[in-house]
Motif scaffolding. Sequence first.
Motif, mmCIF file in Angstrom:
data_model
loop_
_atom_site.group_PDB
_atom_site.id
_atom_site.type_symbol
_atom_site.label_atom_id
_atom_site.label_comp_id
_atom_site.label_asym_id
_atom_site.label_seq_id
_atom_site.Cartn_x
_atom_site.Cartn_y
_atom_site.Cartn_z
ATOM 1 N N ILE A 111 -49.249 35.162 -57.650
ATOM 2 C CA ILE A 111 -48.355 34.085 -57.219
ATOM 3 C C ILE A 111 -48.845 32.727 -57.704
ATOM 4 N N GLY A 112 -50.153 32.480 -57.594
ATOM 5 C CA GLY A 112 -50.697 31.206 -58.048
ATOM 6 C C GLY A 112 -50.475 30.964 -59.528
ATOM 7 N N PRO A 113 -50.885 31.904 -60.399
ATOM 8 C CA PRO A 113 -50.608 31.721 -61.830
ATOM 9 C C PRO A 113 -49.123 31.601 -62.141
ATOM 10 N N ALA A 114 -48.287 32.356 -61.430
ATOM 11 C CA ALA A 114 -46.841 32.259 -61.654
ATOM 12 C C ALA A 114 -46.330 30.869 -61.303
ATOM 13 N N THR A 115 -46.889 30.261 -60.255
ATOM 14 C CA THR A 115 -46.478 28.914 -59.849
ATOM 15 C C THR A 115 -46.955 27.880 -60.857
ATOM 16 N N ILE A 116 -48.170 28.057 -61.380
ATOM 17 C CA ILE A 116 -48.669 27.156 -62.427
ATOM 18 C C ILE A 116 -47.753 27.212 -63.647
ATOM 19 N N ALA A 117 -47.371 28.431 -64.035
ATOM 20 C CA ALA A 117 -46.496 28.599 -65.194
ATOM 21 C C ALA A 117 -45.119 27.995 -64.940
ATOM 22 N N LEU A 118 -44.640 28.111 -63.705
ATOM 23 C CA LEU A 118 -43.347 27.529 -63.355
ATOM 24 C C LEU A 118 -43.399 26.011 -63.472
#
Length: 378
Positions: A111-118
């Motif tokens: 979730i954290g990496p996905a949020t950074i990418a978002l």
Amino acid sequence: MRRTAGPAHPQQPGLDMLRGLCTLLVVLHHAAITYGAIGGWYYREVATSPRLDVQLLVFFCTVNQAWFMGLFFLLAGYFTPPALARKGLFDFVRGRLLRLGLPLLVYGTLIGPATIALAATARGKPWGETFLTLLQHNTFENGPLWFAQALLLMTGAALAWWWGRGRLPGPAAGPWQPDARPWPRRRTLLLAALATGATAWLLRQAWPVGVNVWGLQLGYFASYALLFGVGCRAARSAWLERLPGTELRFWWRLALCCLPVLPVLYGLGARWPELRSAILPVAYAFWEPLVAWGILLRLLQAFGPAWRPTHRWQTDLSRRAFAIYVIHPPVLVAVALAGAGVGAAPLLKWAVTGSLSCLLCFVLAGWLLRVRGLGRVL
């Protein structure tokens, strides 16, 4: 025959509701950073500036920071000894690893990496490519789940402390029975506030506000650790069930008197920069607990044992609080990005984005808790 422990505490839906409302406040807090308040967040649309509406968001976050995460640690400590007494050491540790460790692991790796990418899509970077790059580099982003990380560490320290003193609660000790230790005297609370402020200032000499160590801002941990310990002691002595009215009024009035002090010093610092660099950090460290004690006691009184839910959404919010906490970063970033092209004042965009994000998180958390097995974790 082994005796079984009684319930952790008499049912207190008010504390669950308070935790749920503070979770929504976390969402609004991060929305305020998006639109100009000071703090770390994945996506910032508005830079901090002297304009009035942005400064209102700065003050909003500053006041929140003084008490709201401390409340989570206080409540976590409050429910720790009776839960340990009811479950026993093995089941208690297993439950903490499941309820805290697993969400931390999932958030940190996915979730954290996905949020950074978002958030990176605002700079023209493709989400998929950025996400895969982060995964390939084994990026671990604890984000708001630093709370779970810190709580695991504090719980481990508490278990070691009780075990070393031979006072580890457990089912073999019989039903949970709080002792009758009297409520702390006003002088004790004042000394605790001053000691917390002094410790916070010392910690910030090594780790200034905004500096992370293993994903933790240690400059704030003087109050966090103290409040977790106070929560454990409050459970053992039933302090939250018998809050003294005179102390509540004193600390609430003191908090209200202290609230404007920091903005005044900040304003004076704009005129005399040497004042800001020399006095403001010290004043901030001592201002936090003096404000926090009053707000915390006031809220614990308002949501005390007599509080009962009057609407279905209140019960739902209490149940969904941790799920909202876990999922809110990508939801908030997505909502903010969707409205990035809308020209409006930062304060208005904060109100709309924050409210919509709270609503979406509430709905999504309800859906997630219907998934088989997730209810045991979230």
